[in-house]
Design a protein around this motif. Structure first.
Motif, PDB file in Angstrom:
ATOM      1  N   TYR A   1      -1.310   7.576  14.955  1.00 44.65           N
ATOM      2  CA  TYR A   1      -0.852   6.976  13.710  1.00 44.65           C
ATOM      3  C   TYR A   1      -0.497   5.481  13.852  1.00 44.65           C
ATOM      4  O   TYR A   1      -0.956   4.648  13.066  1.00 44.65           O
ATOM      5  CB  TYR A   1       0.347   7.807  13.202  1.00 44.65           C
ATOM      6  CG  TYR A   1       1.338   7.053  12.373  1.00 44.65           C
ATOM      7  CD1 TYR A   1       1.012   6.668  11.079  1.00 44.65           C
ATOM      8  CD2 TYR A   1       2.587   6.699  12.878  1.00 44.65           C
ATOM      9  CE1 TYR A   1       1.916   5.954  10.311  1.00 44.65           C
ATOM     10  CE2 TYR A   1       3.492   5.991  12.116  1.00 44.65           C
ATOM     11  CZ  TYR A   1       3.153   5.617  10.840  1.00 44.65           C
ATOM     12  OH  TYR A   1       4.033   4.903  10.097  1.00 44.65           O
TER      13      TYR A   1
ATOM     14  N   ALA B   1       0.334   4.980   1.682  1.00 48.24           N
ATOM     15  CA  ALA B   1      -0.572   5.486   2.724  1.00 48.24           C
ATOM     16  C   ALA B   1      -0.273   6.938   3.085  1.00 48.24           C
ATOM     17  O   ALA B   1       0.191   7.224   4.182  1.00 48.24           O
ATOM     18  CB  ALA B   1      -0.459   4.591   3.957  1.00 48.24           C
ATOM     19  N   PRO B   2      -0.529   7.855   2.182  1.00 47.43           N
ATOM     20  CA  PRO B   2      -0.200   9.256   2.474  1.00 47.43           C
ATOM     21  C   PRO B   2      -1.206   9.925   3.422  1.00 47.43           C
ATOM     22  O   PRO B   2      -2.351   9.495   3.515  1.00 47.43           O
ATOM     23  CB  PRO B   2      -0.281   9.923   1.088  1.00 47.43           C
ATOM     24  CG  PRO B   2      -1.294   9.109   0.352  1.00 47.43           C
ATOM     25  CD  PRO B   2      -1.142   7.696   0.851  1.00 47.43           C
ATOM     26  N   SER B   3      -0.734  10.946   4.093  1.00 46.16           N
ATOM     27  CA  SER B   3      -1.616  11.776   4.923  1.00 46.16           C
ATOM     28  C   SER B   3      -1.902  13.049   4.135  1.00 46.16           C
ATOM     29  O   SER B   3      -0.968  13.703   3.673  1.00 46.16           O
ATOM     30  CB  SER B   3      -0.915  12.146   6.229  1.00 46.16           C
ATOM     31  OG  SER B   3      -0.636  10.969   6.950  1.00 46.16           O
TER      32      SER B   3
ATOM     33  N   LEU C   1      10.461   6.094   8.365  1.00 44.07           N
ATOM     34  CA  LEU C   1       9.477   5.385   9.182  1.00 44.07           C
ATOM     35  C   LEU C   1      10.021   4.065   9.729  1.00 44.07           C
ATOM     36  O   LEU C   1       9.272   3.255  10.275  1.00 44.07           O
ATOM     37  CB  LEU C   1       8.190   5.157   8.380  1.00 44.07           C
ATOM     38  CG  LEU C   1       7.395   6.453   8.150  1.00 44.07           C
ATOM     39  CD1 LEU C   1       6.304   6.256   7.114  1.00 44.07           C
ATOM     40  CD2 LEU C   1       6.800   6.955   9.449  1.00 44.07           C
TER      41      LEU C   1
ATOM     42  N   GLU D   1      -4.521   8.432   5.121  1.00 46.38           N
ATOM     43  CA  GLU D   1      -4.321   8.448   6.571  1.00 46.38           C
ATOM     44  C   GLU D   1      -4.684   9.834   7.120  1.00 46.38           C
ATOM     45  O   GLU D   1      -3.825  10.681   7.347  1.00 46.38           O
ATOM     46  CB  GLU D   1      -2.894   8.030   6.899  1.00 46.38           C
ATOM     47  CG  GLU D   1      -2.612   6.643   6.316  1.00 46.38           C
ATOM     48  CD  GLU D   1      -1.664   5.782   7.116  1.00 46.38           C
ATOM     49  OE1 GLU D   1      -0.681   6.314   7.648  1.00 46.38           O
ATOM     50  OE2 GLU D   1      -1.917   4.558   7.206  1.00 46.38           O
TER      51      GLU D   1
ATOM     52  N   ARG E   1       7.954   1.677   2.330  1.00 47.59           N
ATOM     53  CA  ARG E   1       7.879   3.105   2.667  1.00 47.59           C
ATOM     54  C   ARG E   1       9.285   3.625   2.940  1.00 47.59           C
ATOM     55  O   ARG E   1      10.241   2.852   3.013  1.00 47.59           O
ATOM     56  CB  ARG E   1       6.970   3.298   3.894  1.00 47.59           C
ATOM     57  CG  ARG E   1       7.473   2.579   5.123  1.00 47.59           C
ATOM     58  CD  ARG E   1       6.483   2.626   6.287  1.00 47.59           C
ATOM     59  NE  ARG E   1       7.032   1.920   7.446  1.00 47.59           N
ATOM     60  CZ  ARG E   1       6.355   1.628   8.534  1.00 47.59           C
ATOM     61  NH1 ARG E   1       5.081   1.940   8.633  1.00 47.59           N
ATOM     62  NH2 ARG E   1       6.933   0.999   9.542  1.00 47.59           N
TER      63      ARG E   1
ATOM     64  N   ARG F   1       0.830  -1.211   0.000  1.00 43.26           N
ATOM     65  CA  ARG F   1       0.000   0.000   0.000  1.00 43.26           C
ATOM     66  C   ARG F   1       0.857   1.250   0.000  1.00 43.26           C
ATOM     67  O   ARG F   1       2.017   1.242   0.399  1.00 43.26           O
ATOM     68  CB  ARG F   1      -0.979  -0.040   1.165  1.00 43.26           C
ATOM     69  CG  ARG F   1      -0.569   0.213   2.615  1.00 43.26           C
ATOM     70  CD  ARG F   1       0.764  -0.107   3.063  1.00 43.26           C
ATOM     71  NE  ARG F   1       1.008   0.045   4.483  1.00 43.26           N
ATOM     72  CZ  ARG F   1       1.750   1.014   5.043  1.00 43.26           C
ATOM     73  NH1 ARG F   1       2.349   1.915   4.311  1.00 43.26           N
ATOM     74  NH2 ARG F   1       1.942   1.052   6.347  1.00 43.26           N
TER      75      ARG F   1
ATOM     76  N   VAL G   1      -2.333   2.439  11.781  1.00 46.95           N
ATOM     77  CA  VAL G   1      -1.555   1.742  10.752  1.00 46.95           C
ATOM     78  C   VAL G   1      -1.546   0.228  10.977  1.00 46.95           C
ATOM     79  O   VAL G   1      -1.783  -0.541  10.050  1.00 46.95           O
ATOM     80  CB  VAL G   1      -0.098   2.288  10.710  1.00 46.95           C
ATOM     81  CG1 VAL G   1       0.823   1.342   9.962  1.00 46.95           C
ATOM     82  CG2 VAL G   1      -0.070   3.639  10.038  1.00 46.95           C
TER      83      VAL G   1
HETATM   84  N1  GLU Z   1       0.787   8.182   6.657  1.00 50.16           N
HETATM   85  C1  GLU Z   1       2.208   8.084   6.832  1.00 50.16           C
HETATM   86  C2  GLU Z   1       2.879   9.281   6.197  1.00 50.16           C
HETATM   87  O1  GLU Z   1       2.290   9.938   5.366  1.00 50.16           O
HETATM   88  C3  GLU Z   1       2.782   6.826   6.220  1.00 50.16           C
HETATM   89  C4  GLU Z   1       2.360   5.614   6.931  1.00 50.16           C
HETATM   90  C5  GLU Z   1       3.071   4.336   6.535  1.00 50.16           C
HETATM   91  O2  GLU Z   1       3.493   4.171   5.365  1.00 50.16           O
HETATM   92  O3  GLU Z   1       3.160   3.468   7.388  1.00 50.16           O
HETATM   93  O4  GLU Z   1       4.004   9.570   6.538  1.00 50.16           O
END
Ligand code: GLU
Length: 281
Positions: free
Chosen positions: A194, A8-10, A216, A42, A212, A6, A198
């Motif tokens: 978060y 998963a942007p905020s 992270l 997210e 990612r 996936r 997640v």
């Molecule tokens: N939502 C997170 C972000 O934009 C990424 C989360 C993830 O990939 O675990 O930094």
């Protein structure tokens, strides 16, 4: 094992080159493995997320040439499920109410010193009741001490890293959730943290590979602990290096000139960008 990954942007800003690299890397990996690629928004932090940024994300990713499964999962639509997880942890005595503000926690810390991981415990019942009655805000924090005794120690917690962390960490990694202290799982203004959202969603969506940026990587240590406590499967991790601009600094949402929007406005085509990033969908 089915390959599911996936992006998963905020939606707290416009996507930049770094996001494009991450999204393309995950998309490509799914395609090469004959697997699935998901997009997850997210947007749990209502104080920072904006619908116009979400619309821009969808538009920019489509422009990049990515395809993702429908429906797109939005974390803001699933808050009740995350709260149920926190409630389950609470019933097992793994979380406690923390009434301390960041300021109180940071007393005595010089501005250049890194924040010290917070370790605390629940207040005596009568003091807690009093503060609740006064309407004082609190955060739910995960108790590392309680988590450690529930799991019989953290030695059994590891995850497989197929990419690399910022220090080149790769292979089977021993999780070190203790370095983060008692993390916040929910606050008044941000109803769920978060990390919890997640791990919940990665499991619910059957994500087998988390791909990612290595910014992270440390999060994986904490997320591994939550997976163990919530009895969720642990995905395989592939952290990748971060793109840096000509000034040697990583791209950030505030670098307007490097947003996909701006690159497109300047006449860059998706193919130009794939070449510049060294990865095509
Ligand atoms: N939502 C997170 C972000 O934009 C990424 C989360 C993830 O990939 O675990 O930094």
């Amino acid at each position: 094992m089915a390959f599911v990954t996936r992006f998963a942007p905020s939606p707290t800003g416009l996507l930049h080159r770094g996001h494009a690299f991450s999204a393309l890397t995950a998309h490509r990996a799914a395609r090469e493995a004959g697997g699935r690629f998901l997009l997850r928004i997210e947007d749990i932090d209502a104080t920072r997320c904006r619908p116009e940024y979400e619309a821009a994300i969808l538009e920019d990713l489509a422009w990049l040439g990515l395809e993702w499964e429908q429906p797109v999962r939005r974390q803001s639509e699933r808050l009740a499920r995350y709260h149920a997880d926190i409630e389950a942890l609470r019933e097992r005595g793994l979380v406690y109410r923390c009434f301390k503000t960041r300021r109180e926690i940071d007393i005595g810390r010089a501005p250049h010193e890194p924040a010290v991981p917070y370790i605390g415990s629940a207040l005596p019942a009568d003091e807690e009741a009093e503060r609740l009655e006064r309407g004082e805000a609190f955060a739910w924090r995960l108790s590392l001490a309680a988590a450690r005794s529930a799991l019989g120690g953290f030695e059994g917690l590891s995850f497989l890293e197929q990419g690399a962390g910022p220090g080149g960490e790769t292979g089977l990694i021993q999780a070190r959730p203790e370095t983060a202290g008692d993390i916040v799982l929910a606050r008044k203004d941000v109803g769920v943290a978060y990390h919890l959202a997640v791990v919940h969603d990665d499991a619910a969506q059957g994500v087998s590979h988390v791909i990612r940026g290595h910014d992270l990587f440390e999060a994986a240590h904490i997320q591994r602990l939550l997976q163990a406590l919530l009895d969720l499967p642990t995905p395989i991790y592939r952290h990748h290096g971060l793109l840096v601009g000509p000034d040697g600094k990583r791209y950030a949402k505030r670098d307007k000139a490097q947003t996909l929007r701006e690159l497109r406005a300047m006449g860059m085509s998706p193919a130009d960008l794939w070449i510049a990033l060294g990865v095509a969908p």
